[in-house]
Design an enzyme around this catalytic site. Structure first.
Site, short mmCIF file in Angstrom:
data_model
loop_
_atom_site.label_atom_id
_atom_site.label_comp_id
_atom_site.label_asym_id
_atom_site.label_seq_id
_atom_site.Cartn_x
_atom_site.Cartn_y
_atom_site.Cartn_z
N ASN A 207 37.42 33.90 27.70
CA ASN A 207 38.48 34.60 26.97
C ASN A 207 38.35 34.50 25.45
O ASN A 207 39.32 34.53 24.72
CB ASN A 207 39.86 34.18 27.47
CG ASN A 207 40.20 32.75 27.17
OD1 ASN A 207 39.37 32.01 26.63
ND2 ASN A 207 41.41 32.33 27.50
N GLU B 289 43.80 18.70 17.20
CA GLU B 289 42.52 19.43 17.33
C GLU B 289 41.76 19.46 16.00
O GLU B 289 40.54 19.31 15.98
CB GLU B 289 42.79 20.84 17.87
CG GLU B 289 43.29 20.78 19.32
CD GLU B 289 43.89 22.09 19.84
OE1 GLU B 289 43.89 23.10 19.09
OE2 GLU B 289 44.34 22.10 21.00
N TYR C 277 40.24 19.34 25.77
CA TYR C 277 40.97 19.96 26.89
C TYR C 277 41.65 18.91 27.78
O TYR C 277 41.92 19.19 28.95
CB TYR C 277 40.03 20.83 27.71
CG TYR C 277 39.77 22.20 27.09
CD1 TYR C 277 40.83 23.04 26.71
CD2 TYR C 277 38.47 22.67 26.91
CE1 TYR C 277 40.59 24.29 26.16
CE2 TYR C 277 38.23 23.94 26.36
CZ TYR C 277 39.30 24.73 25.99
OH TYR C 277 39.07 25.98 25.45
N LYS D 84 34.65 31.06 21.02
CA LYS D 84 34.03 30.40 22.18
C LYS D 84 32.59 30.90 22.41
O LYS D 84 32.19 31.93 21.84
CB LYS D 84 34.91 30.63 23.41
CG LYS D 84 36.27 29.92 23.32
CD LYS D 84 37.07 30.09 24.61
CE LYS D 84 38.39 29.34 24.55
NZ LYS D 84 39.15 29.47 25.82
N HIS E 187 39.78 30.20 21.16
CA HIS E 187 40.79 29.16 21.33
C HIS E 187 41.66 29.11 20.10
O HIS E 187 41.17 29.28 18.98
CB HIS E 187 40.13 27.78 21.51
CG HIS E 187 41.14 26.66 21.42
ND1 HIS E 187 41.89 26.26 22.49
CD2 HIS E 187 41.58 25.93 20.36
CE1 HIS E 187 42.73 25.30 22.09
NE2 HIS E 187 42.56 25.08 20.82
P1 DAT Z 1 45.10 29.04 25.98
O1 DAT Z 1 43.61 29.02 25.70
O2 DAT Z 1 45.65 30.44 25.87
O3 DAT Z 1 45.86 28.04 25.16
P2 DAT Z 1 45.44 27.24 28.25
O4 DAT Z 1 45.60 26.15 27.24
O5 DAT Z 1 46.47 27.38 29.30
O6 DAT Z 1 45.28 28.67 27.52
O7 DAT Z 1 44.04 27.07 29.00
C1 DAT Z 1 42.89 26.66 28.28
C2 DAT Z 1 41.72 27.48 28.74
O8 DAT Z 1 41.43 27.21 30.11
C3 DAT Z 1 41.93 28.99 28.68
O9 DAT Z 1 41.68 29.51 27.39
C4 DAT Z 1 40.97 29.49 29.70
C5 DAT Z 1 40.96 28.39 30.75
N1 DAT Z 1 41.86 28.71 31.87
C6 DAT Z 1 43.21 28.75 31.84
N2 DAT Z 1 43.72 29.09 33.03
C7 DAT Z 1 42.64 29.27 33.85
C8 DAT Z 1 42.46 29.62 35.21
N3 DAT Z 1 43.51 29.85 36.00
N4 DAT Z 1 41.20 29.70 35.70
C9 DAT Z 1 40.14 29.46 34.91
N5 DAT Z 1 40.23 29.12 33.63
C10 DAT Z 1 41.45 29.02 33.10
MG MG Z 2 45.91 25.98 25.22
#
Ligand code: DAT
Ligand code: MG
Length: 148
Positions: free
Chosen positions: A112, A126, A49, A9, A115
Site C-alpha cells: 500500500n 517512529e 510494527y 515503502k 507509511h
Molecule cells: P496504516 O499503514 O494505514 O497505519 P495499519 O497500521 O493498520 O495501517 O497496518 C500497518 C500495515 O500492515 C498496513 O499499512 C498494511 C499492513 N496490513 C494492515 N492490515 C492488513 C491485512 N489485513 N492484511 C495484510 N496486511 C495488512
Molecule cells: Mg499504522
C-alpha cells in the site's frame, strides 16, 4: 511545529514513485526536515510494527518492509500528522479515495505504497526509531510567510 514520520515503502520505490510522493507533500506546503534511502533490518521492522506483532499478517508485513530500499522522511507543518494520513488515504487501497496516494497508486493492502504516523505518540516514537537528532534540520523558508 508538529512533525510526522512518512516512509515510501519498497513497492513504491521499485515503481519510481519517490519523486511523485515527495512532490505532493512539498506542493501542499509541508517542510521536509529529514530524509534517507535505507534498507530496514528485521529488528527495526519488528520494532516499527510492534503494535501488529500478534496479527496474522505480521510475518508477511516484516518480510515486505525489509524486502528492498525504503525512503524514510520526517515532515513538519501545522496538523501534518492528520493531514498526511488524509493525503495517504485508507489503509486498503481499494477503500482509498481517488486523489489520495494509496487511492491513485495502490491495489492491495499488503503493498500500500506509503507509511505515515497515526498520532503524536507514534510520530515521536517512529521518528526516534529511524532518525538521530543530527539528521533532522531546522531551517527557514521565505515561502512559509505565504503558507501560514
Ligand atoms: P496504516 O499503514 O494505514 O497505519 P495499519 O497500521 O493498520 O495501517 O497496518 C500497518 C500495515 O500492515 C498496513 O499499512 C498494511 C499492513 N496490513 C494492515 N492490515 C492488513 C491485512 N489485513 N492484511 C495484510 N496486511 C495488512
Ligand atoms: Mg499504522
Amino acid at each position: 511545529m508538529e512533525k510526522t514520520f512518512l516512509m515510501v515503502k519498497p513497492d513504491a520505490v521499485q515503481r519510481h514513485l519517490i519523486g511523485n510522493i515527495v512532490s505532493r507533500f512539498e506542493a501542499k506546503g509541508f517542510r521536509l526536515v529529514g530524509a534517507k534511502l535505507m534498507k530496514i533490518s528485521n529488528e527495526l521492522a519488528e520494532k516499527h510494527y510492534a503494535e501488529h506483532k500478534d496479527r496474522p499478517f505480521f510475518g508477511e508485513l516484516v518480510e515486505f518492509i525489509t524486502s528492498g530500499p525504503v525512503f524514510a522522511m520526517v515532515w513538519e507543518g501545522e496538523n501534518v500528522i492528520k493531514t498526511a494520513r488524509q493525503m495517504m488515504g485508507s489503509t486498503n487501497p481499494s477503500d482509498a479515495a481517488p486523489g489520495t496516494i494509496r487511492g491513485d497508486y495502490g491495489v492491495v493492502v499488503r503493498k500500500n505504497i506509503i507509511h505515515g504516523s497515526d498520532s503524536e505518540e507514534s510520530a515521536a516514537r517512529e521518528i526516534s526509531l529511524f532518525f538521530n537528532e543530527e539528521e533532522l534540520l531546522q531551517y527557514d523558508r521565505p515561502v512559509d510567510g505565504s503558507i501560514y
